[in-house]
Design a protein around this motif. Structure first.
Motif, short mmCIF file in Angstrom:
data_model
loop_
_atom_site.label_atom_id
_atom_site.label_comp_id
_atom_site.label_asym_id
_atom_site.label_seq_id
_atom_site.Cartn_x
_atom_site.Cartn_y
_atom_site.Cartn_z
N GLU A 101 3.38 6.10 -2.64
CA GLU A 101 4.59 6.78 -3.14
C GLU A 101 4.53 6.97 -4.65
O GLU A 101 4.87 8.05 -5.16
CB GLU A 101 5.83 5.99 -2.75
N HIS A 125 0.84 -1.20 0.00
CA HIS A 125 0.00 0.00 0.00
C HIS A 125 0.87 1.25 0.00
O HIS A 125 0.61 2.20 -0.74
CB HIS A 125 -0.92 0.00 1.23
N ASN A 126 1.90 1.26 0.83
CA ASN A 126 2.79 2.42 0.88
C ASN A 126 3.49 2.64 -0.45
O ASN A 126 3.71 3.78 -0.86
CB ASN A 126 3.81 2.27 2.01
N ASN A 127 3.82 1.56 -1.13
CA ASN A 127 4.44 1.67 -2.44
C ASN A 127 3.49 2.34 -3.42
O ASN A 127 3.91 3.18 -4.21
CB ASN A 127 4.86 0.28 -2.94
#
Length: 71
Positions: free
Chosen positions: A49, A44-46
């Motif tokens: 970003e 999810h963080n990828n």
């Protein structure tokens, strides 16, 4: 030793062993689930970003288009 005491001690040992094995199995499952959640959060963080990067690139493209229209 009386047979009742022997049976009680064996029952105690069995109960303690069963409880310990149950706790260890539960802990192993909990650790596995936490690892899976960490992988999902990392994915999810990828995505977040990459989205921020794309938004920045889109602003640059919009500025370029605006500059080209003014010429």
């Amino acid at each position: 030793m009386q047979p009742e005491i022997i049976v009680a001690l064996l029952s105690l040992i069995g109960t303690l062993a069963g409880s310990l094995l149950g706790v260890l199995a539960s802990n192993k499952l909990t650790n596995y689930r936490i690892e899976q959640l960490e992988k999902k959060v990392a994915a999810h963080n990828n995505v977040i970003e990459r989205t921020y990067k794309l938004e920045g690139e889109m602003q640059e493209v919009q500025h370029d288009i605006r500059d080209l229209k003014q010429r």
